[in-house]
Design an enzyme around this catalytic site. Sequence first.
Site, PDB file in Angstrom:
ATOM      1  N   SER A 111       4.105  12.375  13.221  1.00  0.00           N
ATOM      2  CA  SER A 111       4.065  11.521  12.028  1.00  0.00           C
ATOM      3  C   SER A 111       5.148  11.932  11.038  1.00  0.00           C
ATOM      4  CB  SER A 111       2.691  11.648  11.350  1.00  0.00           C
ATOM      5  OG  SER A 111       2.677  10.953  10.125  1.00  0.00           O
ATOM      6  N   ASP A 154       3.748  -0.159  11.425  1.00  0.00           N
ATOM      7  CA  ASP A 154       2.475  -0.708  10.950  1.00  0.00           C
ATOM      8  C   ASP A 154       2.329  -2.204  11.209  1.00  0.00           C
ATOM      9  OD1 ASP A 154       1.296   1.629  10.123  1.00  0.00           O
ATOM     10  OD2 ASP A 154       2.078   1.515   8.088  1.00  0.00           O
ATOM     11  N   ARG A 164      -5.672  -2.268  11.073  1.00  0.00           N
ATOM     12  CA  ARG A 164      -4.604  -2.972  11.804  1.00  0.00           C
ATOM     13  C   ARG A 164      -5.150  -3.645  13.070  1.00  0.00           C
ATOM     14  NH1 ARG A 164      -1.364  -3.185   7.632  1.00  0.00           N
ATOM     15  NH2 ARG A 164      -0.710  -1.158   6.876  1.00  0.00           N
ATOM     16  N   LYS A 196      -9.260  -1.273   4.100  1.00  0.00           N
ATOM     17  CA  LYS A 196      -8.459  -0.050   3.984  1.00  0.00           C
ATOM     18  C   LYS A 196      -7.071  -0.364   3.446  1.00  0.00           C
ATOM     19  CE  LYS A 196      -7.332   4.145   6.497  1.00  0.00           C
ATOM     20  NZ  LYS A 196      -5.941   4.336   6.126  1.00  0.00           N
ATOM     21  N   LYS A 229      -3.192   7.263  15.022  1.00  0.00           N
ATOM     22  CA  LYS A 229      -3.577   6.562  13.793  1.00  0.00           C
ATOM     23  C   LYS A 229      -5.104   6.589  13.653  1.00  0.00           C
ATOM     24  CE  LYS A 229       0.669   5.378  12.706  1.00  0.00           C
ATOM     25  NZ  LYS A 229       1.310   5.786  11.445  1.00  0.00           N
ATOM     26  N   GLY A 240      -5.358   8.746   5.836  1.00  0.00           N
ATOM     27  CA  GLY A 240      -4.566   9.834   6.404  1.00  0.00           C
ATOM     28  C   GLY A 240      -3.354  10.200   5.566  1.00  0.00           C
ATOM     29  N   SER A 300       9.138   7.005  12.543  1.00  0.00           N
ATOM     30  CA  SER A 300       9.082   6.141  11.352  1.00  0.00           C
ATOM     31  C   SER A 300      10.076   6.577  10.279  1.00  0.00           C
ATOM     32  CB  SER A 300       7.660   6.123  10.772  1.00  0.00           C
ATOM     33  OG  SER A 300       6.712   5.827  11.766  1.00  0.00           O
ATOM     34  N   LYS A 334       0.838  -1.209   0.000  1.00  0.00           N
ATOM     35  CA  LYS A 334       0.000   0.000   0.000  1.00  0.00           C
ATOM     36  C   LYS A 334       0.867   1.251   0.000  1.00  0.00           C
ATOM     37  CE  LYS A 334      -1.846   1.136   4.053  1.00  0.00           C
ATOM     38  NZ  LYS A 334      -1.716   2.487   4.634  1.00  0.00           N
TER      39      LYS A 334
END
Length: 431
Positions: free
Chosen positions: A164, A309, A384, A410, A336, A91, A192, A21
């Site tokens: 983020s 994730d 998730r 999603k 999230k 998002g 991340s 994704k």
Amino acid sequence: MKAIVKPTNQLEGTINALSSKNYTTRYLLIGALAEGTSTIYYPAHSEDSDAMRRCIRDLGAVVEEDDEKMTIQGFGRHPKHVKELNVGNAGAVLRFLMSIAAFCPELTFVNTYPDSLGKRPHDDLIDALQQMGVEVEHREGKLPITIRGGRPRGGKIRVSGNVSSQFLSSLLFMTPLLEEDSEIEVLHDLKSKVIVGQTLEVIAQAGIKIEASDDLMHYKIPGRQKYQPQKYVVQGDYPGSAAILAAAAVTNSDVKVLRLEEQSKQGEKAVVDVLRAMDVNLTHENGVVHVKGNQKLKAGEFDGDHFTDAVLAMVAAAVFAEGTSRFYNVENLRYKECDRITDFLNELRKAGADVEERQSEIIVHGRPQGVTGGVEINAHYDHRVIMALTVVGLRSEQGLIIKDAHHVAKSYPHYFEHLLSLGAHIELVKE
């Protein structure tokens, strides 16, 4: 849709990992930002990638597809002037396109998921865009958001990486197209970092030059660049596959997942090492991860920022490990689709798991004998959470009923289909 997940002792078989994704949404965007026609092979089909596809079409890209590939005729730095965009509950798509919207005179991102994306904050990116002379109308950093741009300015830009990495990625996609050169300084911490590496990898494939510091906190971006139309091949997705691998680890299993590159830049590739550290019998060769599960796992301590994730899937595996596991450096999970620490752990407790939370940690006191289950669980509209709770349900005594399970689409529309093909006992019921 409800997923009635029943106790399943054994999983067996081979599946292809779904396409990534994260890479698909990024390739769609740089295809749209190129002048000319790009081709994407094996694009992911999920709600997030479909949202990006829909939005770049609205902005003027010509997108055509068949079973194997997609072609995109891009709009460069001249998106079509539209009044509104609907990103659904995606998002990353919202944040990437907020910067691109700065090339439009006025564009409003509407709020169609008030209980999920509508609750998520975007202040850090709004602040960075305002530094570039873009006017942003918003409600305390949340949707609906109206961008009034036209001619964003380069120069020195500061953006926080605390909440983020998507805010930084958004600016990295857009700043090469500006008239001026830009310098981006990341403030505080950067969450991340591995995913920022994916952004830089994709941008470089399109011929864009960005100079990044080794710690990914400073960037020099020459302006007046052009994205080159290219051919891209989307690799297999580790975040979604993490839940399949976790399900194999907590059952008696013989499961192979194909198309998971050993040299991938996806941070969630770390789940292979996490599962090995949990004593799972696992090999990873020639793009194939092969798990022979025997229901025996041991606890460990893991830095979750390396595989954001996939943390929930690994927590689900740790529920059944011998000893106490700790997943630290995971505060960004709170921002999230739901609060993936408090909300997720509340549901795990209902199922019978022994878990604790700190502001940036998840602590799991393993129960190798299993958990009771036998309850209905709230998925909080979060793909998730749905995947991870399914793993727990498979190893529970009485199974689990997961509400709103269709939201798994999603990122992984075929998740339940793949588990069923491996022998999982799951019944899908319309609510």
